[in-house]
Design an enzyme around this catalytic site. Structure first.
Site, PDB file in Angstrom:
ATOM      1  CG  HIS A  68      26.656 -28.670  18.113  1.00 32.16           C
ATOM      2  ND1 HIS A  68      25.295 -28.531  18.244  1.00 32.16           N
ATOM      3  CD2 HIS A  68      26.883 -29.995  17.988  1.00 32.16           C
ATOM      4  CE1 HIS A  68      24.732 -29.716  18.195  1.00 32.16           C
ATOM      5  NE2 HIS A  68      25.659 -30.614  18.043  1.00 32.16           N
ATOM      6  CD  GLU A  69      26.941 -28.803  24.649  1.00 37.82           C
ATOM      7  OE1 GLU A  69      26.109 -28.024  24.149  1.00 37.82           O
ATOM      8  OE2 GLU A  69      27.374 -28.710  25.819  1.00 37.82           O
ATOM      9  N   GLY A  70      31.274 -27.921  22.174  1.00 36.52           N
ATOM     10  CA  GLY A  70      32.701 -28.228  22.383  1.00 36.52           C
ATOM     11  C   GLY A  70      33.200 -29.047  21.215  1.00 36.52           C
TER      12      GLY A  70
ATOM     13  CD  GLN B  11      33.699 -32.405  24.185  1.00 32.14           C
ATOM     14  OE1 GLN B  11      33.849 -33.010  25.235  1.00 32.14           O
ATOM     15  NE2 GLN B  11      32.861 -31.403  24.065  1.00 32.14           N
TER      16      GLN B  11
END
Ligand SMILES: Cc1cc2nc3c(=O)[nH]c(=O)nc-3n(C[C@H](O)[C@H](O)[C@H](O)COP(=O)(O)OP(=O)(O)OC[C@H]3O[C@@H](n4cnc5c(N)ncnc54)[C@H](O)[C@@H]3O)c2cc1C
Length: 598
Positions: A451-453, A458
């Protein structure tokens, strides 16, 4: 952990110096310590004892309501009452005006005690902070204030079943209903949001969803790409301008809960917006109030990106820390095997605790170097956020954060997960059972690369954008900081490590140039993840060297830090050679592999 946290915060990062700044002038070393003490106590009393319960009694949806253990209600209530939801906010909105680095350090205790029970509060704080930055005065007053007070909790609704990494492909639509609503231009939303953490529960009387959706153009079609994305406040229960519940249910319905590998204490939801399950104002369509300008939704959503990504990385660190401490404790007590001497093993002698075996110490040292190094990384970045907001050289802070944020998120997600795996290994068969906590830490931590990229996204951000932007200015700013540490270390016993770090930095710089030497993104980016791994290990080596230089004395604490730093240089940093080799020669294997050949 507390001793290490205090050392990193106050001796290494000089967080106490922040009280000289106007924004933090009413704080002191004592108030910072009091915040950490309070967080540590609430985490120990209200979160840690129930971490396993929140996992085994995972949220249950009976078709009407979602049921959570009472412990989750009690823990989140205690967190809200501590004031931590508004820790970094101004005094006049009920905040504590704490620096980011202290807020993050306080929250670290909750991630370690029960990352899943802590999830609701972290989301709420991020949601309300975003509204403080982009909402109208009334949106701040009605929604953000009540979230900071813990009366309502919040969510972030970006992902859809068909659109995760590629948010430009979201399909949720928003149609204008009333431009002049006091709470903001009022729209009707329809669509499906997938994976929404904290999307349904009854911990609080209302849930404030922040939802990304597309407003159709004059031709009735949504604008393609991210430019067409706008942001909306969609409350579960409608409210008036005085923040009173009107009693009318908005058209947001839980389609079902996702049943996850870990992080089970946080509900995870498929939410249907505007399917007609409820009919606010007599018709279907979820009512949403526009935040900011149309088309600027993604920009607003990423306003809190630095903090959110550091927060994910720090969460990964703390799960690693929990596993490290559990396995260290076990290794000191578990008798198994005897030392091998030149004369063989003496079967008549008592068995020795496993911590006396070099291989077990290797696994513990690896964990120590990952989790304490990861903690240094997260706190260093949080301290940079304070520099960005209140420091003298904001441009430098921005440049450093640009290249360090993908590392702050991804490095702990990968290596503190590896740390959790090593913790299981230290416990042997027991580690693989649910009688010990280490398997849950691994399961909980496995989310963080997703999650969160994702990890891959990334890496694309780092090699595709951050290190090449403005002619490589951010990478150059980082190199200057690393060089400063090398120059200090070269005068000391750490000279060999300083030389090793200088060589690693040069290797990263060289590989960056070679990756981009043909100017073809598909050639450069095919090996973005190995690049990010090498970059991350180089950053961690730098931080370990810097931390080692700050360590004083010869006590156990200092010796432990030095040993972990030496471990990182001896066992970890040499790995970057293999990673950078494929980057520098733009190894085409993965790019050329055909789907049919698998
Ligand atoms: C437990 C949990 C909680 C979550 N909470 C929330 C939440 O609260 N709110 C919210 O909005 N979302 C949330 N998410 C969603 C999360 O952000 C997405 O799962 C994530 O962005 C990945 O999207 P996806 O699952 O669709 O995977 P995909 O995007 O389909 O990716 C699958 C794989 O393909 C790779 N990939 C995709 N595109 C590329 C590319 N261009 N180049 C190279 N590789 C690529 C990815 O790296 C990944 O390995 C949550 C997810 C989980 C599992």
């Amino acid at each position: 952990m507390r001793q290490t946290l205090d050392f990193l915060l106050f001796d290494w990062l000089k967080a106490g110096d922040l009280t000289a700044r106007e924004r933090f002038a009413e704080h002191s070393a004592e108030t910072f310590a009091a915040v950490l003490d309070t967080c540590e106590k609430i985490a120990r009393d209200k979160f840690a004892p129930f971490n396993r319960l929140a996992d085994t009694q995972e949220p249950h949806f009976d078709g009407e309501r979602v049921h959570l253990p009472q412990a989750t209600h009690d823990a989140t209530r205690a967190y809200a009452e501590s004031g931590m939801l508004a820790a970094a906010q101004d005094y006049d909105v009920g905040g504590m005006q704490l620096p980011c680095v202290i807020e993050m350090a306080g929250n670290a205790f909750f991630s370690k005690a029960s990352v899943a029970m802590g999830g609701y509060a972290m989301l709420t704080s991020g949601n309300a902070s975003l509204l403080m930055a982009h909402g109208t005065p009334l949106q701040r007053e009605v929604f953000a204030r009540n979230e900071f007070a813990g009366r309502w909790f919040g969510t972030m609704c970006l992902s859809e079943p068909q659109a995760g990494s590629s948010l430009s492909d979201i399909a949720t639509r928003a149609e204008l209903e009333d431009e002049a609503d006091a709470l903001g231009p009022r729209y009707r939303l329809t669509g499906h949001k997938m994976w929404i953490s904290g999307g349904e529960h009854e911990i609080t009387e209302n849930i404030v969803h922040l939802v990304l959706a597309k407003i159709p153009g004059p031709d009735g079609k949504p604008t393609p790409g991210t430019k067409g994305i706008s942001l909306f406040i969609v409350p579960k229960w409608l409210v008036n301008e005085r923040a009173e519940l009107t009693g009318e249910r908005n058209d947001v319905a839980l389609a079902g809960l996702n049943h996850k590998l870990g992080y089970r204490g946080t509900t995870n939801c498929l939410l249907n917006f505007g399917e007609g399950r409820f009919t606010p104002g007599g018709r279907k369509g979820a009512i949403g109030y526009l935040v900011g300008k149309p088309g600027e939704g993604l920009r607003a959503m990423f306003h809190m990106m630095n903090e959110a990504r550091i927060g994910v990385g720090l969460g990964a660190v703390m799960l690693g820390y929990a596993g490290y401490e559990a396995s260290l404790d076990y290794a000191k007590q578990r008798p198994q095997g005897r030392p091998m001497t030149a004369a063989g093993k003496d079967a008549a002698s008592p068995q020795r605790p496993i911590i006396e075996h070099a291989d077990v110490r290797r696994m513990l040292l690896a964990q120590k170097s990952y989790v304490e190094g990861g903690l240094a990384l997260a706190l260093f970045c949080a301290r940079l956020v304070d520099e960005l907001h209140t420091g003298d050289d904001r441009a430098q802070a921005q440049a450093l954060l640009d290249v360090l944020i993908p590392i702050a998120k991804s490095w702990p997600s990968e290596w503190c997960l590896e740390s959790n795996s090593l913790a299981i290994q230290v416990l042997g068969g027991y580690g693989y059972t649910r009688d010990f906590p280490v398997e849950q830490y691994w399961r909980d931590n496995r989310l963080n690369m997703i999650h969160e990229g994702t990890h891959g996204i990334q890496a694309l951000d780092l090699l595709g954008r951050k290190v090449v932007q403005q002619g490589g200015a951010s990478l150059a700013a980082l190199a200057v900081r690393v060089q400063q540490t090398i120059e200090r270390a070269i005068q000391t016993d750490w000279a060999p490590q300083a030389n090793q770090l200088a060589a690693a930095l040069a290797q990263v710089g060289g590989a960056t140039k070679k990756a981009w030497s043909t100017g073809q993104p598909e050639e450069a980016l095919a090996n973005a993840v190995p690049y990010m791994q090498a970059f991350g290990h180089t950053v961690l080596a730098w931080l370990w060297l810097d931390v080692a230089l700050a360590v004083q004395g010869d006590g156990d604490f200092a010796q432990g830090k030095r040993a972990a730093a030496r471990y990182f240089f001896a066992y970890e940093l040499p790995k970057i050679g293999a990673w950078l080799d494929v980057v520098a020669r733009r190894e085409p294997l993965c790019r050329d592999m055909q789907a049919e050949w698998f």
